[in-house]
Motif scaffolding. Structure first.
Motif, PDB file in Angstrom:
ATOM      1  N   THR A 189       0.853  -1.195   0.000  1.00 10.52           N
ATOM      2  CA  THR A 189       0.000   0.000   0.000  1.00 10.52           C
ATOM      3  C   THR A 189       0.888   1.244   0.000  1.00 10.52           C
ATOM      4  N   ILE A 199       0.386   6.425   3.066  1.00 12.77           N
ATOM      5  CA  ILE A 199      -0.763   6.943   3.811  1.00 12.77           C
ATOM      6  C   ILE A 199      -2.082   6.626   3.120  1.00 12.77           C
ATOM      7  N   ARG A 200      -2.113   6.728   1.810  1.00 15.38           N
ATOM      8  CA  ARG A 200      -3.376   6.685   1.055  1.00 15.38           C
ATOM      9  C   ARG A 200      -3.832   5.267   0.752  1.00 15.38           C
ATOM     10  N   GLN A 201      -5.070   5.183   0.328  1.00 15.19           N
ATOM     11  CA  GLN A 201      -5.612   3.895  -0.107  1.00 15.19           C
ATOM     12  C   GLN A 201      -5.017   3.514  -1.463  1.00 15.19           C
ATOM     13  N   GLU A 214      -4.512   2.395  -5.280  1.00 19.03           N
ATOM     14  CA  GLU A 214      -5.224   2.454  -6.555  1.00 19.03           C
ATOM     15  C   GLU A 214      -4.404   1.666  -7.552  1.00 19.03           C
ATOM     16  N   HIS A 264       0.805  10.122  -8.454  1.00 22.30           N
ATOM     17  CA  HIS A 264      -0.559  10.257  -7.933  1.00 22.30           C
ATOM     18  C   HIS A 264      -0.857   9.207  -6.866  1.00 22.30           C
ATOM     19  N   ASP A 272       1.115   7.625  -4.755  1.00 31.47           N
ATOM     20  CA  ASP A 272       1.746   7.862  -3.454  1.00 31.47           C
ATOM     21  C   ASP A 272       2.548   9.157  -3.477  1.00 31.47           C
ATOM     22  N   GLU A 288       3.073  11.347  -1.140  1.00 29.53           N
ATOM     23  CA  GLU A 288       3.929  11.556   0.037  1.00 29.53           C
ATOM     24  C   GLU A 288       5.295  10.899  -0.165  1.00 29.53           C
ATOM     25  N   ASN A 313      -1.775  18.426  -0.860  1.00 27.03           N
ATOM     26  CA  ASN A 313      -3.023  18.802  -0.203  1.00 27.03           C
ATOM     27  C   ASN A 313      -4.130  19.286  -1.128  1.00 27.03           C
ATOM     28  N   SER A 353      -7.195  19.612  -3.286  1.00 24.90           N
ATOM     29  CA  SER A 353      -8.340  18.691  -3.462  1.00 24.90           C
ATOM     30  C   SER A 353      -8.494  18.264  -4.916  1.00 24.90           C
TER      31      SER A 353
END
Length: 306
Positions: free
Chosen positions: A69, A72-74, A76, A169, A171, A173, A261, A263
Motif C-alpha cells: 500500500t 498513507i493513502r488507499q 489504486e 498520484h 503515493d 507523500e 493537499n 483537493s
C-alpha cells in the motif's frame, strides 16, 4: 567493461516488461536486484509477474517484495490498462519462488547498496513507496547511491488525475520524500513517455524478432497505453533509455515539488521551469525526446534479447 550496478523497482505491468527486458540484456548494466511495488496491480500479482519474466528469460536476478500500500493513502491500480493480472495477453509458465528473497524490498535494497563496491543507480518505474521507505529507514545508503532515474511525474497535465501522473498520484507523500532527499534525480515523466511510442510497424517487427519480441507483441495486443493502430506508449523504457542513451532526451535542471493537499491537484509534480519559487534545482527533468531515435534505440535493444 565494468557494468553499472542498478536496482529496478517495478510494478509489472506491460511497459515495465519492456524496460526490464532491455536492462537485463544490456551489456552495460548489472541488474543486482528487482524489487516490486503495488501499482499497476496488487503486490502479489506484480511480484509473480516479475518472477514470470525472469523464468521466461532464464535470468537469475533476486526479487524482493515491497510495499502493498502507499505510505498513507488507499491503494489504486491500473488494471484497466494492463489487465487483471498486470500482464494480460501471454501465457507465461508459472514460476517457482527460488528467486524470491525472504527479505522485504527495503532491507534487500539496503544490503545490496551497502555491499556494492561502486555506487548503485536506482531505477524506480512504479510508485515511489519503497524508495521513500529506504531513504527514511536507512538514510546512510545515500552515500552509495549514484543517482535515481525515475519514471513518473509530468511537467504539464496528468494521466491519472487532471494534473497528476499515475506513479506520483498513487503515493505523492513518497514522491515528496524522494524529491526532497538531496540525491541526484532524473525525472523521465509523461512529457517524454507520450512521445516514446512503439508504432504499428514496430510491433509487426517484434512478433518475428525473437522470443522476447514475440512475448511483447502478445502483451501489446492487450495493452491500453495507446493502441496498436496509433502507437503504444513506452513510459517505463524512458528511464532505461535515459540511463543508457541520455542524448535521446532534452533535460533541464530545475526544482520539483509534489502537491500533497490540493483537493483537485494532489499528486501533481510542480516543475518550476521559470524559477518562480526561487529554490535550487533538485532534479534533472526530461522535457522532450527524439521519437525516431528512441524507436530505433528500443528496437535495437530488444534485438539483443533472447
Amino acid at each position: 567493461m565494468l557494468k553499472r550496478p542498478i536496482i529496478i523497482d517495478t510494478d509489472p505491468g506491460i511497459d515495465d516488461a519492456v524496460a526490464i527486458a532491455i536492462a537485463l540484456f544490456s551489456e552495460e548494466l548489472d541488474v543486482k536486484l528487482i524489487t516490486t511495488i503495488s501499482g499497476n496491480v496488487g503486490i502479489d500479482k506484480v511480484t509473480r509477474n516479475a518472477l514470470k519474466l525472469l523464468k521466461y528469460w532464464n535470468k537469475e536476478v533476486p526479487v524482493a517484495m515491497g510495499a502493498s500500500t502507499p505510505l498513507i493513502r488507499q491503494p489504486e491500480d491500473a488494471s484497466d490498462i494492463h489487465g487483471a493480472s498486470g500482464m494480460e495477453g501471454f501465457d507465461f509458465e508459472e514460476p517457482t519462488n527460488e528467486l524470491l528473497l525472504k527479505e522485504n524490498a527495503v532491507n534487500a535494497m539496503y544490503r545490496v547498496i551497502q555491499e556494492s563496491e561502486t555506487p548503485v543507480t536506482l531505477i524506480p518505474i512504479g510508485p515511489l513507496t519503497n524508495i521513500a521507505l529506504l531513504l527514511k529507514v536507512y538514510p546512510e545508503v545515500k552515500s552509495n547511491i549514484q543517482e535515481i532515474i525515475l519514471m513518473g511525474g509530468s511537467v504539464s497535465r496528468g494521466n491519472k488525475g487532471v494534473m497528476s501522473e499515475f506513479n506520483i498520484h498513487v503515493d505523492p507523500e513518497a514522491a515528496k520524500i524522494v524529491f526532497d532527499s538531496g540525491l541526484p534525480i532524473v525525472m523521465a515523466g509523461l512529457d517524454v513517455g507520450l512521445k516514446a511510442l512503439v508504432l504499428p510497424e514496430d510491433s509487426a517487427k517484434l512478433e518475428h524478432m525473437n522470443a522476447t519480441g514475440k512475448m511483447l507483441h502478445s502483451l501489446f495486443k492487450r495493452y491500453r497505453g495507446g493502441s496498436m493502430k496509433t502507437g503504444l506508449k513506452m513510459y517505463d523504457s524512458c528511464a532505461i533509455a535515459y540511463l543508457l542513451k541520455p542524448d535521446l532526451f532534452e533535460a533541464v535542471d530545475t526544482f520539483v515539488d509534489v502537491e500533497l493537499n490540493g483537493s483537485l491537484t494532489a499528486g501533481t509534480t510542480v516543475v518550476d521551469l521559470k524559477g518562480y519559487l526561487g529554490k535550487p534545482s533538485n532534479a534533472k527533468v526530461c522535457i522532450d525526446v527524439d521519437p525516431e531515435r528512441f524507436r530505433e534505440w528500443l528496437l535495437d535493444s530488444l534485438r539483443k534479447c533472447n
